[in-house]
Every structure is written in structure tokens, then in C-alpha cells.
Design an enzyme around this catalytic site. Structure first.
Site, PDB file in Angstrom:
ATOM      1  N   HIS A   7     -10.958  13.162   3.283  1.00 30.07           N
ATOM      2  CA  HIS A   7      -9.768  13.983   3.035  1.00 30.07           C
ATOM      3  C   HIS A   7     -10.014  15.426   3.500  1.00 30.07           C
ATOM      4  O   HIS A   7      -9.474  15.834   4.496  1.00 30.07           O
ATOM      5  CB  HIS A   7      -9.285  13.959   1.578  1.00 30.07           C
ATOM      6  CG  HIS A   7      -8.971  12.592   1.083  1.00 30.07           C
ATOM      7  ND1 HIS A   7      -8.040  11.777   1.684  1.00 30.07           N
ATOM      8  CD2 HIS A   7      -9.499  11.858   0.064  1.00 30.07           C
ATOM      9  CE1 HIS A   7      -7.994  10.617   1.048  1.00 30.07           C
ATOM     10  NE2 HIS A   7      -8.865  10.643   0.059  1.00 30.07           N
ATOM     11  N   HIS A  49     -18.584   9.440  -5.353  1.00 30.33           N
ATOM     12  CA  HIS A  49     -17.120   9.392  -5.449  1.00 30.33           C
ATOM     13  C   HIS A  49     -16.513  10.744  -5.127  1.00 30.33           C
ATOM     14  O   HIS A  49     -15.612  10.858  -4.290  1.00 30.33           O
ATOM     15  CB  HIS A  49     -16.657   8.930  -6.829  1.00 30.33           C
ATOM     16  CG  HIS A  49     -15.165   8.869  -6.903  1.00 30.33           C
ATOM     17  ND1 HIS A  49     -14.390   9.973  -7.227  1.00 30.33           N
ATOM     18  CD2 HIS A  49     -14.291   7.870  -6.615  1.00 30.33           C
ATOM     19  CE1 HIS A  49     -13.113   9.636  -7.152  1.00 30.33           C
ATOM     20  NE2 HIS A  49     -13.028   8.373  -6.780  1.00 30.33           N
ATOM     21  N   HIS A  87     -12.261   4.749   6.025  1.00 30.99           N
ATOM     22  CA  HIS A  87     -12.126   4.874   4.563  1.00 30.99           C
ATOM     23  C   HIS A  87     -11.208   3.788   4.019  1.00 30.99           C
ATOM     24  O   HIS A  87     -10.015   3.775   4.320  1.00 30.99           O
ATOM     25  CB  HIS A  87     -11.576   6.252   4.192  1.00 30.99           C
ATOM     26  CG  HIS A  87     -11.726   6.576   2.735  1.00 30.99           C
ATOM     27  ND1 HIS A  87     -12.957   6.654   2.111  1.00 30.99           N
ATOM     28  CD2 HIS A  87     -10.819   6.823   1.759  1.00 30.99           C
ATOM     29  CE1 HIS A  87     -12.791   6.954   0.836  1.00 30.99           C
ATOM     30  NE2 HIS A  87     -11.500   7.057   0.585  1.00 30.99           N
ATOM     31  N   GLN A 115      -7.204  -1.909  -3.423  1.00 32.45           N
ATOM     32  CA  GLN A 115      -5.908  -1.228  -3.546  1.00 32.45           C
ATOM     33  C   GLN A 115      -4.826  -1.879  -2.676  1.00 32.45           C
ATOM     34  O   GLN A 115      -3.640  -1.621  -2.866  1.00 32.45           O
ATOM     35  CB  GLN A 115      -6.058   0.262  -3.216  1.00 32.45           C
ATOM     36  CG  GLN A 115      -6.895   0.992  -4.264  1.00 32.45           C
ATOM     37  CD  GLN A 115      -7.027   2.483  -4.027  1.00 32.45           C
ATOM     38  OE1 GLN A 115      -6.281   3.060  -3.245  1.00 32.45           O
ATOM     39  NE2 GLN A 115      -7.985   3.114  -4.704  1.00 32.45           N
ATOM     40  N   HIS A 145     -10.445   1.350   0.324  1.00 28.13           N
ATOM     41  CA  HIS A 145     -10.668   0.757  -0.993  1.00 28.13           C
ATOM     42  C   HIS A 145      -9.922  -0.571  -0.946  1.00 28.13           C
ATOM     43  O   HIS A 145      -8.713  -0.616  -1.217  1.00 28.13           O
ATOM     44  CB  HIS A 145     -10.085   1.620  -2.106  1.00 28.13           C
ATOM     45  CG  HIS A 145     -10.556   3.048  -2.087  1.00 28.13           C
ATOM     46  ND1 HIS A 145     -11.799   3.415  -2.517  1.00 28.13           N
ATOM     47  CD2 HIS A 145      -9.951   4.180  -1.683  1.00 28.13           C
ATOM     48  CE1 HIS A 145     -11.945   4.736  -2.394  1.00 28.13           C
ATOM     49  NE2 HIS A 145     -10.836   5.219  -1.897  1.00 28.13           N
ATOM     50  N   ASP A 181      -7.505   3.951   3.691  1.00 30.70           N
ATOM     51  CA  ASP A 181      -7.621   4.354   2.285  1.00 30.70           C
ATOM     52  C   ASP A 181      -6.897   3.396   1.321  1.00 30.70           C
ATOM     53  O   ASP A 181      -7.442   2.358   0.959  1.00 30.70           O
ATOM     54  CB  ASP A 181      -7.117   5.794   2.163  1.00 30.70           C
ATOM     55  CG  ASP A 181      -7.462   6.448   0.828  1.00 30.70           C
ATOM     56  OD1 ASP A 181      -8.007   5.760  -0.049  1.00 30.70           O
ATOM     57  OD2 ASP A 181      -7.176   7.643   0.637  1.00 30.70           O
ATOM     58  N   ARG A 214     -16.367  15.895  -8.808  1.00 29.64           N
ATOM     59  CA  ARG A 214     -15.960  15.802 -10.211  1.00 29.64           C
ATOM     60  C   ARG A 214     -16.560  14.574 -10.877  1.00 29.64           C
ATOM     61  O   ARG A 214     -16.703  14.537 -12.102  1.00 29.64           O
ATOM     62  CB  ARG A 214     -14.433  15.804 -10.363  1.00 29.64           C
ATOM     63  CG  ARG A 214     -13.728  14.565  -9.872  1.00 29.64           C
ATOM     64  CD  ARG A 214     -12.226  14.562 -10.212  1.00 29.64           C
ATOM     65  NE  ARG A 214     -11.635  13.268  -9.852  1.00 29.64           N
ATOM     66  CZ  ARG A 214     -11.151  12.961  -8.650  1.00 29.64           C
ATOM     67  NH1 ARG A 214     -11.171  13.863  -7.678  1.00 29.64           N
ATOM     68  NH2 ARG A 214     -10.644  11.763  -8.413  1.00 29.64           N
TER      69      ARG A 214
END
Lengths: 468, 468
Positions: free
Chosen positions: B280, B216, B67, B72, B69, B331, B219
Site C-alpha cells: 500500500h 502484518h 499481494h 477474502q 489474501h 489483495d 500496529r
């Protein structure tokens, strides 16, 4: 004509592009170091004077490692297995004792020398040795009772780290026992013995070695002995350390034996003051934190060891709010990096409280978690090691950490956020040089005596673990 | 005369003094690598054949970083301050978006290239990019809709790491919103777009790049879109990832909107299978773990990010006992070392449960915590990245980590305990070489293109953080 620039007048001049001076980054910093390795002067906003040594990166003050059992370094990584239903602090301790029973003075010297070079790489420049391995393997006295103590001091000298030796009083196996267990025979000690060991180290008059006293824990010494040691400590200079409230079982046993929790008992029965440092202090009530605050005593937190041993998380918000001096220790040496300790001190709180930047206090003008934890540990560590002056200030020992600003995690980070990034975003060790008392111990990230230290350590490990 | 020794017959031979083969250290290991960088054969107990390359230490298989990104990474260490009363995942996310809104394709390439060299240093040889930064800063489409996707793939090629690109479906700001927030405009996507991006990467036919799909979170996409993606994923080869149950607020919102907890909803409304990986999965009930187990889906745990964001601790004993495929991810990239992730995955559990070696299972013959976590992450990571074969086995890509057996923490440790010591007792990065697909990317602990990667990253950081 008299020289009006005090920064250019004396023996040794160091210049840093930036340095962490009294809680902030200052640029163009000139550090004047006297012949004893102490800082005579710290001037900021000054070009490098002719002849000054230019430090190759931003400079932080050295960190005190406020809690170490050097011999346990030989055991790091060798207890990460479980054979039975449950593994905890106590089953770990049984296995750790097996090492404690075998280590010779020569092995202790070799283990500690390597450990101390690793500590220097990790940014520690002073170590508090909580030392209870006093006697020979069979429990008999060495010809020189200070044999093991001096092995540690010699290791510190060889690695070039400062040491505060804390000979430990250890007299019984638990609250309800009058004597030690057979496998604790090397720890047997009286107040007189630990005072003698402390005096022996202080008598060396070494600029890098000093001593205080310690009590292993309330379970390991009867009330009268703790009180006698406390009394005698009043006539000595050094700090006094004690393990306390690390384990819930210890809290329960203390309650059963005395009707009080360990810190409650200590605060009520011993005249605590700023020379006392409570190691772990994991399981506390707000009343205990308040009692410690009133006393002036400090607290030593050992995040990586407390995690490894499953001790639990301390009340960091409570300790921070109380203004108690806080320091950190590597204890069992699973980690030898204060960066790791501060990161996981904060992360443990985040996981438990489900919020971020727990240690920051914007209402006090302390928005940076890393800066608050760093400054508190620098100040608390100095107290725990018995220093009145510490850091990049006049009169302090010239202990410097030079950052590699190109290290992953620091590269490209704006100056203003460098300390945050160091604590939270670096993986590898990010110090390129480390200086102790004005002498360089680490060059290009490597200890200057790395080769000898490693050879001695590898030899000791082979002797200790031949059967594995 | 035919060559009867298959290990000596083919293009490239590597020899290691020890290697971790199928869950244990084996000695004198010969690895035969074909012209495509795949392992043709793994032979143990064999002297180095003539002409073999001798690897300079014990060898582990490469780890999948399940995982990431990448963008970031530019933000690591820059959000460790608090300005208001409370800082948490959501306030962090607002600040993170400010970076997400600024990054150009060139900057993304530079950031990811440096990040991927750091991952290789940390022992990751394949990265799953959970990629939602699809559009230009103002939300308009790039001339090539795959512009940002290809910047990531190019970065992986430049660093020499394998990549599994997971283009992310992102359609709304929350369970009760029909659209995205203004500051989420770069993420807008349809099932068609993410399928197209995935196909574009697969069409490269690169031995180091492949693609899957991602949602994603529940939500961020309506039920119908999640179900449509799930349906289409059945006709594709790659894995499918989704963020789920990271935050208690997300669990509460899902319950309010659907009457079900996130994992409950997913397991009930989507035909999960082994290609699905739940990122997660921090807040779970035993029933949810059982539902995931029955489905065959995997779980991706991100310990350092979950600690940094104050997400909470997952039910590791529950996941381990369920035999769910587990993998780890860096992450937000506060750490780029799987050693760190496994260590703190276990330590978090120790702190919460107040016992040691939580992940060990002596009753299953798995006494070593490190070995159990490592083997599970190796296998789960392979599944998360879409590999059928992984590790030091025939048919797997030749991804190798060569340990520096003299690194602090490993030095002097008996062979049998080396993996335990690596995970629990090393501080700095302890890999001296890292190979991907039979090619050396790391030599003497440094990435072969470190200099260029650093320069590009530093430039991007200067552009991004000029105002700090």
C-alpha cells in the site's frame, strides 16, 4: 372458456428463474412479449408455462447508455501517450479532432456497428448518440444532410440496439469566438439543421430509432441559439442533451463571459425541464444542484471517460440526495460496460471521501450501493433516452440481460447479493444473453453478428490508422 | 555436425508472431524452453523452426500478483452495503473477520484454487500470499501447524500458478495493545512460527512454490519482534512484506505511539533492503519516499482494493520518479486482472491531478503510460515474489500471456499501440492462452481445470454463506 391466465394468453412467453422487478429479485418470473417487442405483462412466482422460452439465468432490465460519440471508438487506446509537458482534456481533444476530420460515412457505420455490438455485450440496450459529425471532411454538405446521422441509425439497426439520435448544435469555438475553428468545420450547424436531422430519424418510424436534440455546450453556441433550440424543443417529443461543466477551464470561461457558472447560466436563461439532460455536470455548487433539482432536468455521468480525461469527480452524494434523474454514458468508449461505470462511479467517491458505500442510503432503506446506483441509472437512462416506460414493467420494451450465474464473481454468491457482486466483483462480461425488443442479440456471451461487425471494424481501422 | 542454431537445439520451441521483449514489441520471436520450464533462449526476427509450437497471438510476460489474501475471495461482493452512518476500512474489516473465523482448510483450498484459476485468466502467473490465517477457528493449533499454509500451496499447484507464500507475523491488536483481539485468534504467531512455515514451503523444493516472510503491520507487532524478524530474514532467501500506511488512522496511531510516521519508523528502525516490499504505502511524505528509495525496498500498490476500501490514492508520481520497485496486488480480489489494476492506478491519478498520462515520462523516452506501468510492475513484481530473473529473458521461468488480438479493444489497433489499448480500452479478459513454466494453463480463454475449480468453490461458498 375464456383463458383466465393473462400470462399464458399472448404471443411470446419468456420465463426466468429470477428477475430484477421494481428494485428487487423476484423468483419464477414470466414475461409476456407482444408482437412489437413490448412487455404486455410481468408475472412473478409462476412456474414456466408450456411453450415458454426458459431464459438461462437471472434477468436484469437493459441499461441505457446515455452518452455516446460513436466515432471516438476508433480512437480508444490510441491517445494514452504523452509527448509534451502536459496532457489534458484539451490536448486530447486536438488529437481526437484528427480522427473526427477523417471518418467517412462508411467508416462511421462500421465503427458504430462494432461499438454497438460491444455495448450489447456490456449490457446496454439503448444508446443516446450525441452526434456532431454532420458534414463531409472538407466541411461541405453531403448530398443528403442526414448522411452521417443515418449511418449511425443503420449501425444501430444492424447491431440490434435501440438508438436515440441527438443531432448537436455546434456554432463557435468558444465563449469569445463568433465562429468555429477550421478543424471544427464538420460540426457547423443551425437550429434548423438539427431539427431536420431529428425529424428525419423520427420519420423512419422505426421501433428501435428515435431522436431528440442537443447543444454541444454553452461555449459552442451563443445564448440566442441555445434559447431558440430550447423553445423549439418544447414542441418536440424527444430529450435535449448538453455537455456542461466537464472542465474547470469551461467553468472559468463561462464565468468570465457571463458572470455565471455554466449550470447557473443554463438554469437561469433556459426553461429546463425533465426533457433536459446535463452531460458530465462535474463541477458544481450546491446551489447549482438545487437549481437542477427544481427544474426536473437529469444528469448524465460518464465515469470511465471522466477518469480517462482527468475531468474530475462529480458531487455524487449531492446529486443522489437531490433526487435528480441520473444516468451513465460510455462517452469516448474506453469502456463499453455499465458494470464498469457504476463500479468506478462509486470507487471514485470512496477514494475522494475515504469511506465506503457512499451511494448507499440505509436511512432510506437503500443499503445496497449497487442496487441504488443501478435503479437510479435505469430510471434516469430511460428519461435521457426519451422513454416513459423502461425496465421489467408492462408497456416497456422487452430489453433483458441474462446473467451467467456461474461467471467468476457471481459463482456461489447468494441470490440476495447477486447485484452487489455483479457490480463490484466481476471482471469479464457476465451476460450470457441480451435481448432487445423481445429479440435475442447475444447468445452464449457473443453477439449474433459478431463476425461481420468485427470484419467491418477492422477494415475501417486499417484505413484510418494506416500510418501508425 | 554440431547444431549451430541454439534456438532449434533444445527440448521445446515456441514461436510467437510478436512478443514484448525488454520493453518493446519484437516480431517473429522464438522462445526455447528447457525441461524445467525455464527460458533457455529468446531469439527475435526468426521464422518458426520446424516442430515449434505456434502461439496464437502476441505474447506478454506473465505478471506477478504481489499481494493476495486468498480467503477474502469468498467475501468479494458481499460487503457492498452499508447499515450505519459510516462504512470504512475498519467496519469492512470487522465483517471480513467473520469470514476469516469460519474458513476451514478444505474451504481455503477450494477458494484459493478457484481464485488462482481466475488470476491466471487475468494474466497473473505468480501470486504472493500474505498469509495470516494460521490456526483453527477456535485459535487452537492444527496438528500440523502448516495446515493452512499447505492448503494454499496445494491450491496453487492445482491451478498451476506459481506461489510465494509469506507467513505473517501478527501479535497484537494495535499500537497500544499487548495482545490480539478475540476475533484475531487465528492469526497469533511468533517469529519462530513464521520461519517454520516458510521453511516448510521451501523444503517442498517445488518449482512453483517458494516462501518469504511477512509482518502484518507495525500496529500488529511490537518493535522488537519486527526487528527480530528483520534480522532473521537476512539469513533467508525470500522477500519480506509488510502492510504499511494504508489508512490515515494507522498513520495517526503510529505517530501517537512512536512520534514517527509508519514508513519513517520502519526506515529508521529496520535495516530495509531490496528484499523488503511495502504494501500500500498510500499515505507518504516526500521524505518517506526518499527513505524508501535509499533503502532499495519496493512498494506494492493494490488499486482496486484501495478504491474499494476508500484508502486513498498513493503518490504515484513520487514513487515513479524515485525509481522504487513498484508492483501491483489484487489483495481482496474484487478484481483478478492486472489490466484493471494498471488502468485504475493511472485513472485515480488523473482524477486527482486533472491531467492525463500521469505515469508517462516522455523526457525519459517513456511516452506510453501503459508500457511504463507494465514494465515497472513486471520488474517490481519479480522482486516482490523473490525472482532474480523474470519476463521474456534467458533464465526466467517461461510464463507467457498470449493476447487475443481480435478481442474488443485490441481489434484493429496498430501493433505499436497494442499495450496501450490492452490497458485502457479492453473490457473483458483478453488473454487466449496463459503458460506457466512452459505449461499451458489457459486455452481459448478458459482455465484447463475450470470445471473442477468452480465446483469446489461453489461448494465452499454454499457452506460459508448458508445463512444469507
Amino acid at each position: 372458456m375464456p383463458d383466465l391466465n393473462p400470462c399464458a394468453a399472448d404471443p411470446r412467453l419468456l420465463w426466468a428463474p429470477q428477475a430484477w422487478v421494481q428494485g428487487q429479485w423476484r423468483s419464477d418470473v414470466v414475461l409476456t412479449v407482444d408482437v412489437n417487442g413490448q412487455l404486455l405483462e410481468v408475472c412473478t412466482g409462476m412456474a414456466a408455462p408450456p411453450g415458454a422460452t426458459r431464459l438461462p439465468g437471472p434477468v436484469l432490465p437493459g441499461m441505457v447508455n446515455a452518452h455516446s460519440h460513436a466515432f471516438q471508438r476508433a480512437f480508444a487506446g490510441l491517445a494514452e501517450r504523452r509527448s509534451g509537458e502536459r496532457d489534458d482534456f484539451w490536448s486530447w481533444r486536438d488529437r481526437m479532432y484528427a480522427v473526427a476530420l477523417r471518418v467517412t460515412p462508411e467508416q462511421l457505420h462500421a465503427i458504430a456497428t462494432q461499438l454497438y455490438t460491444e455495448m450489447l455485450r456490456g449490457g446496454y440496450t439503448q444508446v443516446c448518440e450525441f452526434h456532431y459529425l454532420h458534414h463531409d471532411a472538407d466541411g461541405s454538405r453531403y448530398a443528403d444532410p442526414a448522411e452521417m446521422s443515418l449511418a449511425l441509425v443503420q449501425a444501430a439497426q444492424d447491431a440490434g440496439i435501440g438508438i436515440t439520435l441527438l443531432p448537436v448544435l455546434y456554432q463557435r469555438a468558444g465563449f469569445t469566438q463568433a465562429t468555429l475553428r477550421e478543424d471544427q468545420r464538420r460540426f457547423a450547424s443551425t437550429v434548423e439543421l438539427v431539427r431536420t436531422l431529428s425529424s428525419r430519424v423520427n420519420a423512419l418510424m422505426s421501433p428501435l430509432a428515435r431522436a431528440g436534440l442537443a447543444v454541444h455546450s454553452l461555449r459552442a453556441a451563443p445564448a440566442e441559439a441555445v434559447q431558440e433550440l430550447a423553445l423549439q424543443a418544447r414542441f418536440l417529443d424527444g430529450p435535449v442533451h448538453i455537455h456542461i461543466a466537464e472542465q474547470t477551464a469551461e467553468v472559468d470561461d463561462c464565468l468570465a463571459a457571463t458572470g455565471l457558472r455554466p449550470i447557473e447560466w443554463l438554469a437561469r436563461h433556459v426553461p429546463l425541464d425533465h426533457r433536459w439532460h446535463l452531460v458530465h455536470a462535474t463541477h458544481t455548487t450546491p446551489g447549482e444542484i438545487e437549481a437542477v433539482r427544481r427544474s426536473g432536468a437529469g444528469v448524465v455521468i460518464c465515469p470511465s471517460t471522466e477518469a480517462n480525461l482527468g475531468d474530475g469527480l462529480c458531487d455524487l452524494p449531492g446529486w443522489l440526495a437531490s433526487d435528480t434523474p441520473l444516468s451513465i454514458g460510455s462517452d469516448s468508449h474506453m469502456s463499453r460496460s455499465w458494470v464498469d461505470e457504476l463500479r468506478w462511479l462509486e470507487y471514485g467517491q470512496r477514494l475522494a471521501l475515504r469511506r465506503r458505500n457512499v451511494a448507499a442510503a440505509p436511512e432510506l432503506g437503500l443499503a445496497s450501493t449497487a442496487a441504488r446506483l443501478f435503479d437510479r441509472s435505469i430510471a434516469g437512462g430511460a428519461a435521457a433516452a426519451g422513454f416513459e416506460r423502461w425496465g421489467l414493467v408492462e408497456g416497456a420494451r422487452a430489453d433483458l440481460l441474462v446473467l451467467d450465474a456461474d461467471a467468476p464473481g457471481l459463482l456461489g454468491v447468494p441470490d440476495s447479493h447477486r447485484l452487489d457482486a455483479l457490480v463490484f466483483a466481476t471482471n469479464a462480461l457476465a451476460f450470457t444473453e441480451v435481448w432487445v425488443a423481445g429479440q435475442r442479440r447475444l447468445e452464449q456471451g457473443l453477439h449474433i453478428r459478431q463476425r461481420e461487425a468485427r470484419a467491418g471494424f477492422a477494415h475501417a481501422m486499417r484505413e484510418l490508422w494506416a500510418e501508425l
